[in-house]
Design a protein around this motif. Structure first.
Motif, mmCIF file in Angstrom:
data_model
loop_
_atom_site.group_PDB
_atom_site.id
_atom_site.type_symbol
_atom_site.label_atom_id
_atom_site.label_comp_id
_atom_site.label_asym_id
_atom_site.label_seq_id
_atom_site.Cartn_x
_atom_site.Cartn_y
_atom_site.Cartn_z
ATOM 1 N N MET A 1 26.258 44.309 30.185
ATOM 2 C CA MET A 1 26.522 43.084 29.451
ATOM 3 C C MET A 1 27.985 42.654 29.606
ATOM 4 O O MET A 1 28.274 41.478 29.726
ATOM 5 C CB MET A 1 26.162 43.318 27.979
ATOM 6 N N GLU A 2 28.900 43.639 29.584
ATOM 7 C CA GLU A 2 30.315 43.303 29.703
ATOM 8 C C GLU A 2 30.647 42.780 31.097
ATOM 9 O O GLU A 2 31.513 41.916 31.245
ATOM 10 C CB GLU A 2 31.171 44.517 29.366
ATOM 11 N N ILE A 3 29.950 43.294 32.108
ATOM 12 C CA ILE A 3 30.192 42.803 33.475
ATOM 13 C C ILE A 3 29.731 41.359 33.591
ATOM 14 O O ILE A 3 30.420 40.528 34.190
ATOM 15 C CB ILE A 3 29.476 43.715 34.497
ATOM 16 N N LEU A 4 28.597 41.028 32.991
ATOM 17 C CA LEU A 4 28.094 39.659 33.016
ATOM 18 C C LEU A 4 29.060 38.708 32.305
ATOM 19 O O LEU A 4 29.344 37.614 32.808
ATOM 20 C CB LEU A 4 26.706 39.601 32.370
ATOM 21 N N MET A 5 29.586 39.134 31.171
ATOM 22 C CA MET A 5 30.546 38.296 30.433
ATOM 23 C C MET A 5 31.850 38.132 31.218
ATOM 24 O O MET A 5 32.453 37.062 31.208
ATOM 25 C CB MET A 5 30.829 38.911 29.062
ATOM 26 N N SER A 6 32.274 39.184 31.907
ATOM 27 C CA SER A 6 33.498 39.095 32.713
ATOM 28 C C SER A 6 33.309 38.131 33.880
ATOM 29 O O SER A 6 34.213 37.347 34.204
ATOM 30 C CB SER A 6 33.886 40.474 33.245
ATOM 31 N N ILE A 7 32.136 38.177 34.513
ATOM 32 C CA ILE A 7 31.839 37.257 35.604
ATOM 33 C C ILE A 7 31.797 35.824 35.094
ATOM 34 O O ILE A 7 32.345 34.907 35.716
ATOM 35 C CB ILE A 7 30.526 37.651 36.303
ATOM 36 N N LEU A 8 31.167 35.614 33.940
ATOM 37 C CA LEU A 8 31.098 34.276 33.354
ATOM 38 C C LEU A 8 32.485 33.761 32.990
ATOM 39 O O LEU A 8 32.803 32.589 33.220
ATOM 40 C CB LEU A 8 30.182 34.286 32.133
ATOM 41 N N ALA A 9 33.338 34.630 32.439
ATOM 42 C CA ALA A 9 34.715 34.223 32.117
ATOM 43 C C ALA A 9 35.472 33.874 33.390
ATOM 44 O O ALA A 9 36.239 32.907 33.417
ATOM 45 C CB ALA A 9 35.426 35.324 31.342
ATOM 46 N N GLY A 10 35.260 34.627 34.460
ATOM 47 C CA GLY A 10 35.909 34.325 35.733
ATOM 48 C C GLY A 10 35.463 32.994 36.306
ATOM 49 O O GLY A 10 36.274 32.238 36.855
ATOM 50 N N ILE A 11 34.175 32.694 36.186
ATOM 51 C CA ILE A 11 33.656 31.403 36.648
ATOM 52 C C ILE A 11 34.269 30.266 35.833
ATOM 53 O O ILE A 11 34.656 29.223 36.381
ATOM 54 C CB ILE A 11 32.120 31.381 36.591
ATOM 55 N N LEU A 12 34.377 30.466 34.524
ATOM 56 C CA LEU A 12 35.001 29.441 33.679
ATOM 57 C C LEU A 12 36.476 29.240 34.048
ATOM 58 O O LEU A 12 36.963 28.109 34.084
ATOM 59 C CB LEU A 12 34.861 29.811 32.206
ATOM 60 N N PHE A 13 37.195 30.325 34.309
ATOM 61 C CA PHE A 13 38.594 30.211 34.723
ATOM 62 C C PHE A 13 38.707 29.466 36.047
ATOM 63 O O PHE A 13 39.588 28.615 36.218
ATOM 64 C CB PHE A 13 39.252 31.582 34.839
ATOM 65 N N ALA A 14 37.829 29.779 37.000
ATOM 66 C CA ALA A 14 37.879 29.131 38.312
ATOM 67 C C ALA A 14 37.596 27.635 38.202
ATOM 68 O O ALA A 14 38.311 26.817 38.800
ATOM 69 C CB ALA A 14 36.891 29.788 39.266
ATOM 70 N N THR A 15 36.574 27.260 37.449
ATOM 71 C CA THR A 15 36.274 25.831 37.298
ATOM 72 C C THR A 15 37.362 25.121 36.494
ATOM 73 O O THR A 15 37.639 23.944 36.738
ATOM 74 C CB THR A 15 34.899 25.612 36.644
ATOM 75 N N ALA A 16 37.988 25.834 35.563
ATOM 76 C CA ALA A 16 39.078 25.233 34.794
ATOM 77 C C ALA A 16 40.278 24.942 35.682
ATOM 78 O O ALA A 16 40.868 23.857 35.611
ATOM 79 C CB ALA A 16 39.480 26.158 33.645
ATOM 80 N N ILE A 17 40.624 25.885 36.534
ATOM 81 C CA ILE A 17 41.751 25.667 37.453
ATOM 82 C C ILE A 17 41.443 24.516 38.401
ATOM 83 O O ILE A 17 42.299 23.674 38.683
ATOM 84 C CB ILE A 17 42.051 26.960 38.247
ATOM 85 N N TYR A 18 40.203 24.463 38.892
ATOM 86 C CA TYR A 18 39.814 23.367 39.781
ATOM 87 C C TYR A 18 39.957 22.020 39.078
ATOM 88 O O TYR A 18 40.473 21.060 39.649
ATOM 89 C CB TYR A 18 38.370 23.566 40.255
#
Length: 112
Positions: A1-18
């Motif tokens: 579950m923590e890996i899934l949340m970390s991946i989701l947070a990374g995706i949010l960070f990437a789209t935010a930077i974009y």
């Protein structure tokens, strides 16, 4: 579950930077909102996700969830809502005054 949340947070960070690197004001604001949501998920993941455990210590409970990340996220949600509201009002006012929401046009010329 923590890996899934970390991946989701990374995706949010990437789209935010974009979105933060775009030229339109609304996309920049969406980028800041996504960045704050990514930070919320990151803080929640740092608190070690434990499903089914109470967030407080009571008699007979040996394992509990740390309530500090939840309190920090709740405070951060309120602050990010206020910042988002302020940014939306300022961008609306700037776009009405200048008749554009493009950052290149709002920057002005070097001769002014």
């Amino acid at each position: 579950m923590e890996i899934l949340m970390s991946i989701l947070a990374g995706i949010l960070f990437a789209t935010a930077i974009y979105n933060l690197l775009q030229k339109q004001l609304l996309r920049i604001i969406i980028g800041t909102v996504l960045l704050s949501h990514g930070a919320h998920l990151f803080i929640l993941t740092m608190g070690q996700l434990k499903t089914g455990k109470p967030p407080i210590i009571v008699e007979g409970v040996e394992q509990y969830t740390d309530p500090l990340p939840q309190a920090l996220i709740l405070t951060s949600i309120v602050i990010s809502f206020g910042v988002t509201s302020l940014l939306l009002v300022l961008s609306y006012r700037a776009s009405k005054l200048n008749e554009s929401d493009n950052m290149e046009e709002l920057r002005g010329s070097e001769h002014e």
